[in-house]
Design a protein around this motif. Structure first.
Motif, mmCIF file in Angstrom:
data_model
loop_
_atom_site.group_PDB
_atom_site.id
_atom_site.type_symbol
_atom_site.label_atom_id
_atom_site.label_comp_id
_atom_site.label_asym_id
_atom_site.label_seq_id
_atom_site.Cartn_x
_atom_site.Cartn_y
_atom_site.Cartn_z
ATOM 1 N N LYS A 57 -26.870 -6.555 7.534
ATOM 2 C CA LYS A 57 -26.296 -5.930 7.164
ATOM 3 C C LYS A 57 -24.948 -7.059 6.610
ATOM 4 O O LYS A 57 -24.649 -6.819 5.417
ATOM 5 C CB LYS A 57 -25.713 -4.387 7.162
ATOM 6 C CG LYS A 57 -25.095 -3.704 5.935
ATOM 7 C CD LYS A 57 -24.756 -2.415 6.560
ATOM 8 C CE LYS A 57 -24.093 -1.424 5.523
ATOM 9 N NZ LYS A 57 -23.641 -0.041 5.124
ATOM 10 N N ARG A 58 -24.617 -6.605 8.006
ATOM 11 C CA ARG A 58 -23.143 -7.593 8.008
ATOM 12 C C ARG A 58 -23.549 -9.242 8.038
ATOM 13 O O ARG A 58 -22.525 -9.926 6.960
ATOM 14 C CB ARG A 58 -22.856 -8.144 9.856
ATOM 15 C CG ARG A 58 -22.224 -6.429 10.618
ATOM 16 C CD ARG A 58 -21.683 -6.944 11.704
ATOM 17 N NE ARG A 58 -20.928 -7.612 11.487
ATOM 18 C CZ ARG A 58 -21.015 -8.376 12.823
ATOM 19 N NH1 ARG A 58 -21.956 -8.518 14.530
ATOM 20 N NH2 ARG A 58 -19.918 -9.525 13.609
ATOM 21 N N PHE A 59 -24.778 -10.028 8.573
ATOM 22 C CA PHE A 59 -24.431 -10.703 7.452
ATOM 23 C C PHE A 59 -24.756 -10.826 5.911
ATOM 24 O O PHE A 59 -24.669 -12.182 5.310
ATOM 25 C CB PHE A 59 -26.480 -11.578 8.374
ATOM 26 C CG PHE A 59 -26.931 -12.905 7.559
ATOM 27 C CD1 PHE A 59 -25.940 -13.461 8.682
ATOM 28 C CD2 PHE A 59 -27.631 -13.208 6.799
ATOM 29 C CE1 PHE A 59 -26.675 -14.960 8.208
ATOM 30 C CE2 PHE A 59 -28.261 -14.415 6.066
ATOM 31 C CZ PHE A 59 -27.026 -15.652 7.270
ATOM 32 N N LEU A 60 -24.921 -10.044 5.566
ATOM 33 C CA LEU A 60 -25.907 -10.334 4.254
ATOM 34 C C LEU A 60 -24.631 -9.920 3.303
ATOM 35 O O LEU A 60 -23.664 -11.095 1.979
ATOM 36 C CB LEU A 60 -26.302 -9.287 3.266
ATOM 37 C CG LEU A 60 -28.295 -9.657 3.907
ATOM 38 C CD1 LEU A 60 -29.121 -8.066 3.771
ATOM 39 C CD2 LEU A 60 -28.584 -10.584 3.495
ATOM 40 N N HIS A 61 -23.361 -9.573 4.093
ATOM 41 C CA HIS A 61 -22.166 -8.917 3.364
ATOM 42 C C HIS A 61 -21.504 -10.870 3.730
ATOM 43 O O HIS A 61 -20.875 -10.425 2.710
ATOM 44 C CB HIS A 61 -21.185 -8.067 4.242
ATOM 45 C CG HIS A 61 -20.141 -7.304 3.646
ATOM 46 N ND1 HIS A 61 -20.094 -6.703 2.942
ATOM 47 C CD2 HIS A 61 -18.824 -7.789 4.350
ATOM 48 C CE1 HIS A 61 -18.086 -6.678 2.818
ATOM 49 N NE2 HIS A 61 -17.494 -7.219 3.417
ATOM 50 N N PHE A 62 -21.285 -10.807 5.004
ATOM 51 C CA PHE A 62 -20.915 -11.898 4.720
ATOM 52 C C PHE A 62 -21.134 -13.060 3.908
ATOM 53 O O PHE A 62 -20.182 -13.774 3.568
ATOM 54 C CB PHE A 62 -21.503 -13.402 5.830
ATOM 55 C CG PHE A 62 -20.511 -13.744 6.412
ATOM 56 C CD1 PHE A 62 -19.138 -14.002 7.309
ATOM 57 C CD2 PHE A 62 -21.260 -14.786 6.803
ATOM 58 C CE1 PHE A 62 -18.207 -14.922 7.873
ATOM 59 C CE2 PHE A 62 -20.163 -16.435 7.091
ATOM 60 C CZ PHE A 62 -18.643 -15.799 7.631
ATOM 61 N N LEU A 63 -22.642 -13.226 3.638
ATOM 62 C CA LEU A 63 -22.840 -14.159 2.051
ATOM 63 C C LEU A 63 -22.759 -13.829 0.984
ATOM 64 O O LEU A 63 -22.203 -14.507 0.070
ATOM 65 C CB LEU A 63 -24.343 -14.516 2.833
ATOM 66 C CG LEU A 63 -25.431 -14.615 3.755
ATOM 67 C CD1 LEU A 63 -26.703 -15.020 3.433
ATOM 68 C CD2 LEU A 63 -24.469 -16.313 4.489
ATOM 69 N N GLN A 64 -22.672 -12.707 0.418
ATOM 70 C CA GLN A 64 -22.231 -12.626 -0.546
ATOM 71 C C GLN A 64 -20.001 -12.401 -0.875
ATOM 72 O O GLN A 64 -20.048 -13.085 -1.798
ATOM 73 C CB GLN A 64 -22.343 -10.656 -0.672
ATOM 74 C CG GLN A 64 -23.969 -10.892 -1.005
ATOM 75 C CD GLN A 64 -24.263 -9.036 -0.750
ATOM 76 O OE1 GLN A 64 -23.570 -8.635 -0.279
ATOM 77 N NE2 GLN A 64 -25.266 -9.268 -0.920
ATOM 78 N N ALA A 65 -19.863 -12.461 0.118
ATOM 79 C CA ALA A 65 -18.577 -12.908 0.575
ATOM 80 C C ALA A 65 -18.342 -14.027 -0.188
ATOM 81 O O ALA A 65 -17.266 -14.045 -0.738
ATOM 82 C CB ALA A 65 -17.951 -11.875 1.327
ATOM 83 N N ALA A 66 -18.744 -15.131 0.529
ATOM 84 C CA ALA A 66 -19.154 -16.550 0.342
ATOM 85 C C ALA A 66 -19.602 -16.339 -1.119
ATOM 86 O O ALA A 66 -20.232 -18.027 -1.168
ATOM 87 C CB ALA A 66 -19.785 -17.290 1.532
ATOM 88 N N ASP A 67 -20.211 -15.779 -2.018
ATOM 89 C CA ASP A 67 -20.453 -16.041 -3.141
ATOM 90 C C ASP A 67 -21.679 -16.701 -3.271
ATOM 91 O O ASP A 67 -22.030 -17.744 -4.611
ATOM 92 C CB ASP A 67 -19.169 -16.887 -4.472
ATOM 93 C CG ASP A 67 -19.530 -16.934 -5.690
ATOM 94 O OD1 ASP A 67 -20.279 -15.399 -6.227
ATOM 95 O OD2 ASP A 67 -19.267 -17.593 -6.588
ATOM 96 N N PHE A 68 -22.191 -16.178 -2.727
ATOM 97 C CA PHE A 68 -23.989 -16.446 -2.414
ATOM 98 C C PHE A 68 -24.567 -15.391 -3.076
ATOM 99 O O PHE A 68 -24.795 -14.502 -3.082
ATOM 100 C CB PHE A 68 -24.953 -17.363 -0.878
ATOM 101 C CG PHE A 68 -24.160 -18.023 -0.658
ATOM 102 C CD1 PHE A 68 -24.705 -19.609 -0.544
ATOM 103 C CD2 PHE A 68 -23.376 -18.447 0.422
ATOM 104 C CE1 PHE A 68 -24.369 -20.985 -0.450
ATOM 105 C CE2 PHE A 68 -21.775 -20.160 1.057
ATOM 106 C CZ PHE A 68 -23.871 -20.614 0.996
ATOM 107 N N ASN A 69 -25.301 -16.316 -3.801
ATOM 108 C CA ASN A 69 -25.930 -15.366 -4.961
ATOM 109 C C ASN A 69 -27.934 -14.414 -4.400
ATOM 110 O O ASN A 69 -29.086 -14.884 -4.481
ATOM 111 C CB ASN A 69 -26.705 -15.574 -6.277
ATOM 112 C CG ASN A 69 -27.863 -15.223 -7.137
ATOM 113 O OD1 ASN A 69 -27.377 -13.834 -7.030
ATOM 114 N ND2 ASN A 69 -28.296 -15.181 -7.368
ATOM 115 N N ILE A 70 -26.870 -14.287 -2.827
ATOM 116 C CA ILE A 70 -28.417 -13.981 -2.029
ATOM 117 C C ILE A 70 -28.231 -12.271 -1.668
ATOM 118 O O ILE A 70 -27.298 -11.621 -1.139
ATOM 119 C CB ILE A 70 -28.855 -15.185 -0.307
ATOM 120 C CG1 ILE A 70 -28.765 -15.909 -0.806
ATOM 121 C CG2 ILE A 70 -29.431 -14.471 -0.022
ATOM 122 C CD1 ILE A 70 -28.756 -16.655 -0.063
#
Length: 408
Positions: free
Chosen positions: A204-217
């Protein structure tokens, strides 16, 4: 945490060079965010090493990796040579000296060696000697090892030998090299590292990190598969077919592999992309995110930190690295000059430069005496491009064009 590292006669470092993660005296800027207190030491959370191509930036990281490998991968017999990579392949001794902090203890480990033997080796704890040797003469040794010193080979590190025999402080120092000094190799991304995403809380933390960096994942799935692969022991047995070995060894053995799939959003819904088919920038960022989120109080070494992704993302990562809540330490090499002006202290900006004899020298912006070169109210990048710090690439464009014309 790394405090200081000294190198001589390794690759392009002919004469002793000193790299330090200690804060500069009387510097107060960003001390709540960009620094961390470890025992009696105030250390930098990150240092960025700039310089032209082939000037020695990567060699600093590989020197640390070389020392780590010497310690954790010992020789197995007296005939085996110690790995060396001296300046110009000369036959002189190579020296490494490193100071680091583990569990509030400050260690200093010094090693001088060549391909045939350990010349000098010293380990100190809080400035008190744990052990020392001069070639085969052991001068200081813990009491529990006194009767064993005759068993230390000339090409064997005493640090490895001492920890193997359960000496307390040698074990702690050794564990720093094994667990806390981490080389993040973005050239060889290992899928097994993504196994940590099986922990839902971490995922959950990892996905939040990706989304905050504007990756469409919006999801990452880790699938395990087991395949039978050639057994190395069986291959060795076939090579050494003359050996009298009646034991049966399986030709194939099961091995676990990890396949990574990223779920992307689209107007039609969601679709899955195999990790290896993602862009290089996406893969590198995801790999770095694993290390940043899953480690604490480690020293992470990253070559070409800014590689394969946008400047704005590199700047955001650097802000995160230097944030007050981030507890790891980073040594980064980079060609992205704009990062010089990304809220860094003078002592965090380092340069590697080769002199006319091909010898690399290390120095920080803090080392300059001229106050005008250290003022942060005028950007560092501009002064670097003007050649005021050195360590720049001098390209003779006329000669390049002449070389091109010679083929016509």
């Amino acid at each position: 945490m790394l405090v200081e590292f000294k190198i001589s006669n390794y690759r392009s470092f002919k004469n002793e060079q000193v790299f330090s993660m200690q804060t500069g005296k009387r510097l107060t800027k960003y001390q709540k965010s960009n620094t961390i207190i470890m025992g009696k030491e105030k250390l930098l959370k990150s240092s960025l090493l700039f310089g032209a191509n082939a000037n020695g930036k990567t060699n600093l990281l590989t020197a640390l990796l070389m020392l780590k490998n010497l310690i954790i991968h010992p020789t197995t017999d007296e005939i085996q040579k110690l790995h060396t990579d001296s300046f110009g392949y000369n036959k002189r001794n190579t020296t490494f000296e490193i100071t680091f902090i583990k569990n509030k203890n400050e260690y200093n480990y010094a090693l001088e060696y060549n391909s045939k033997e350990i010349v000098k080796e010293v380990l100190t704890l809080n400035k008190k000697i744990v052990f020392s040797r001069n070639r085969q003469k052991v001068e200081h040794i813990p009491n529990q090892l006194v009767q064993l010193t005759a068993n230390v080979r000339k090409n064997q590190l005493l640090l490895y030998f001492a920890q193997q025999n359960n000496e307390k402080y040698s074990k702690e120092a050794y564990s720093w090299f094994v667990e806390d000094l981490v080389f993040v190799n973005t050239d060889r991304i290992q899928n097994i590292k993504f196994k940590s995403l099986k922990n839902e809380r971490f995922k959950k933390r990892f996905l939040h990190f990706l989304q905050a960096a504007d990756f469409n994942i919006n999801d990452v799935e880790v699938k395990e598969r087991v395949e039978n692969v050639p057994n190395p022991k069986f291959i060795l047995k076939k090579i050494n077919a003359d050996d009298d070995d009646s034991g049966e060894i399986d030709e194939l053995i099961p091995s676990t592999f990890y396949d990574i799939y990223c779920t992307h959003k689209s107007e039609e819904g969601s679709f899955s992309v195999y990790f290896n088919n993602e862009s290089t920038g996406t893969k590198v960022f995801m790999f770095l995110a694993l290390y940043i989120l899953s480690n604490s109080k480690k020293t992470l070494l990253i070559d070409e930190f800014d590689r394969s992704y946008h400047l704005e993302l590199a700047q955001a990562l650097l802000v995160l690295i230097n944030s007050a809540t981030q507890t790891n330490q980073f040594v980064l090499t980079t060609h992205e000059l704009s990062l010089m002006d990304c809220n860094l202290r003078q002592d965090q900006i380092w340069f590697a430069e080769k002199n006319r004899f091909g010898e690399s020298e290390l120095f920080s912006l803090f080392d300059f005496d001229d106050p005008a070169l250290k003022r942060s109210d005028f950007n560092y990048k501009k002064r670097y491009l003007e050649g005021r710090y050195g360590a720049t690439q001098i390209v003779n464009k006329k000669l390049l064009l002449e070389a091109l014309e010679e083929n016509e």
